[in-house]
Design a protein around this motif. Structure first.
Motif, PDB file in Angstrom:
ATOM      1  N   THR A   1      47.944  14.676  26.674  1.00 44.91           N
ATOM      2  CA  THR A   1      47.264  13.850  26.444  1.00 44.91           C
ATOM      3  C   THR A   1      47.872  12.481  27.870  1.00 44.91           C
ATOM      4  O   THR A   1      48.430  13.206  28.565  1.00 44.91           O
ATOM      5  CB  THR A   1      48.921  12.772  25.861  1.00 44.91           C
ATOM      6  N   TYR A   2      47.378  11.298  28.020  1.00 49.53           N
ATOM      7  CA  TYR A   2      47.194  10.336  29.228  1.00 49.53           C
ATOM      8  C   TYR A   2      47.291   9.530  28.438  1.00 49.53           C
ATOM      9  O   TYR A   2      46.535   9.243  27.514  1.00 49.53           O
ATOM     10  CB  TYR A   2      45.895  10.984  29.697  1.00 49.53           C
ATOM     11  N   ALA A   3      48.493   8.329  29.549  1.00 46.62           N
ATOM     12  CA  ALA A   3      48.877   7.614  29.177  1.00 46.62           C
ATOM     13  C   ALA A   3      49.176   5.863  29.995  1.00 46.62           C
ATOM     14  O   ALA A   3      49.958   6.475  31.678  1.00 46.62           O
ATOM     15  CB  ALA A   3      49.290   6.902  27.692  1.00 46.62           C
ATOM     16  N   PHE A   4      48.840   5.094  29.672  1.00 49.78           N
ATOM     17  CA  PHE A   4      49.109   3.666  31.165  1.00 49.78           C
ATOM     18  C   PHE A   4      51.434   3.632  30.707  1.00 49.78           C
ATOM     19  O   PHE A   4      51.266   2.496  29.527  1.00 49.78           O
ATOM     20  CB  PHE A   4      48.826   2.383  30.810  1.00 49.78           C
ATOM     21  N   ASN A   5      51.733   3.359  31.813  1.00 41.02           N
ATOM     22  CA  ASN A   5      53.032   3.282  31.583  1.00 41.02           C
ATOM     23  C   ASN A   5      52.887   1.749  32.571  1.00 41.02           C
ATOM     24  O   ASN A   5      53.326   1.734  33.433  1.00 41.02           O
ATOM     25  CB  ASN A   5      53.800   4.184  32.302  1.00 41.02           C
ATOM     26  N   ALA A   6      53.577   0.864  31.651  1.00 39.48           N
ATOM     27  CA  ALA A   6      53.540  -0.289  32.053  1.00 39.48           C
ATOM     28  C   ALA A   6      54.977  -1.100  32.958  1.00 39.48           C
ATOM     29  O   ALA A   6      54.685  -1.719  33.700  1.00 39.48           O
ATOM     30  CB  ALA A   6      53.222  -1.640  30.608  1.00 39.48           C
ATOM     31  N   ASP A   7      55.791  -0.152  32.659  1.00 37.06           N
ATOM     32  CA  ASP A   7      57.137  -0.423  33.126  1.00 37.06           C
ATOM     33  C   ASP A   7      56.953  -0.154  34.668  1.00 37.06           C
ATOM     34  O   ASP A   7      56.943  -1.401  35.597  1.00 37.06           O
ATOM     35  CB  ASP A   7      58.193   0.694  32.510  1.00 37.06           C
ATOM     36  N   THR A   8      56.044   1.776  35.033  1.00 35.74           N
ATOM     37  CA  THR A   8      55.964   2.107  36.238  1.00 35.74           C
ATOM     38  C   THR A   8      54.338   0.670  36.716  1.00 35.74           C
ATOM     39  O   THR A   8      54.515   1.289  37.928  1.00 35.74           O
ATOM     40  CB  THR A   8      56.431   3.381  36.598  1.00 35.74           C
ATOM     41  N   GLN A   9      53.263   1.429  35.408  1.00 34.32           N
ATOM     42  CA  GLN A   9      52.090   0.831  36.230  1.00 34.32           C
ATOM     43  C   GLN A   9      51.068   1.503  36.935  1.00 34.32           C
ATOM     44  O   GLN A   9      50.428   1.252  37.794  1.00 34.32           O
ATOM     45  CB  GLN A   9      52.020  -0.449  37.384  1.00 34.32           C
ATOM     46  N   HIS A  10      51.343   2.548  35.885  1.00 34.20           N
ATOM     47  CA  HIS A  10      51.000   3.895  36.242  1.00 34.20           C
ATOM     48  C   HIS A  10      50.712   5.350  35.224  1.00 34.20           C
ATOM     49  O   HIS A  10      51.130   4.422  33.928  1.00 34.20           O
ATOM     50  CB  HIS A  10      51.473   4.836  37.131  1.00 34.20           C
ATOM     51  N   MET A  11      50.018   6.321  35.488  1.00 33.31           N
ATOM     52  CA  MET A  11      49.124   7.302  34.386  1.00 33.31           C
ATOM     53  C   MET A  11      50.240   7.969  33.965  1.00 33.31           C
ATOM     54  O   MET A  11      50.572   8.502  35.538  1.00 33.31           O
ATOM     55  CB  MET A  11      47.437   7.328  34.552  1.00 33.31           C
ATOM     56  N   GLN A  12      50.243   8.436  32.657  1.00 32.59           N
ATOM     57  CA  GLN A  12      51.288   9.453  32.593  1.00 32.59           C
ATOM     58  C   GLN A  12      50.622  10.528  31.938  1.00 32.59           C
ATOM     59  O   GLN A  12      49.982  10.074  31.472  1.00 32.59           O
ATOM     60  CB  GLN A  12      52.140   9.342  31.744  1.00 32.59           C
ATOM     61  N   CYS A  13      50.944  11.432  32.465  1.00 35.24           N
ATOM     62  CA  CYS A  13      50.310  12.985  31.482  1.00 35.24           C
ATOM     63  C   CYS A  13      51.435  13.668  31.072  1.00 35.24           C
ATOM     64  O   CYS A  13      52.046  13.309  31.038  1.00 35.24           O
ATOM     65  CB  CYS A  13      49.867  14.005  32.606  1.00 35.24           C
ATOM     66  N   GLY A  14      51.252  14.270  29.923  1.00 35.88           N
ATOM     67  CA  GLY A  14      51.348  14.776  28.707  1.00 35.88           C
ATOM     68  C   GLY A  14      50.936  16.357  28.059  1.00 35.88           C
ATOM     69  O   GLY A  14      49.825  16.316  28.134  1.00 35.88           O
ATOM     70  N   GLN A  15      51.877  17.548  27.893  1.00 33.46           N
ATOM     71  CA  GLN A  15      51.318  18.771  27.318  1.00 33.46           C
ATOM     72  C   GLN A  15      52.064  18.891  26.785  1.00 33.46           C
ATOM     73  O   GLN A  15      53.670  19.579  27.038  1.00 33.46           O
ATOM     74  CB  GLN A  15      50.113  19.295  28.412  1.00 33.46           C
TER      75      GLN A  15
END
Length: 68
Positions: free
Chosen positions: A34-48
């Motif tokens: 998965t790949y999503a934008f974290n609005a709190d940190t203003q960075h993209m996050q990955c998940g597996q």
């Protein structure tokens, strides 16, 4: 016993190293990343998601899954 973990991290090399370490400890990829934008940190996050079969042990809610 079948174990499940969901690895997360920033979209950088550290996430790839986290997944690579899990694979080298006997975990297997489960599903798509998965790949999503974290609005709190203003960075993209990955998940597996990863899974692992462990013979001879019973699941206990207090066990550290990463150490199995």
């Amino acid at each position: 016993m079948k174990l499940y973990r969901f690895l997360t991290g920033p979209d950088d090399a550290s996430f790839c190293h986290k997944v690579t370490a899990a694979l080298n400890q006997g975990w297997s990829l489960h599903g798509s990343p998965t790949y999503a934008f974290n609005a709190d940190t203003q960075h993209m996050q990955c998940g597996q998601a990863v899974v692992k079969d462990v013979e001879g042990k019973d699941y206990q809610p207090d066990m550290k899954l990463s150490e199995q």
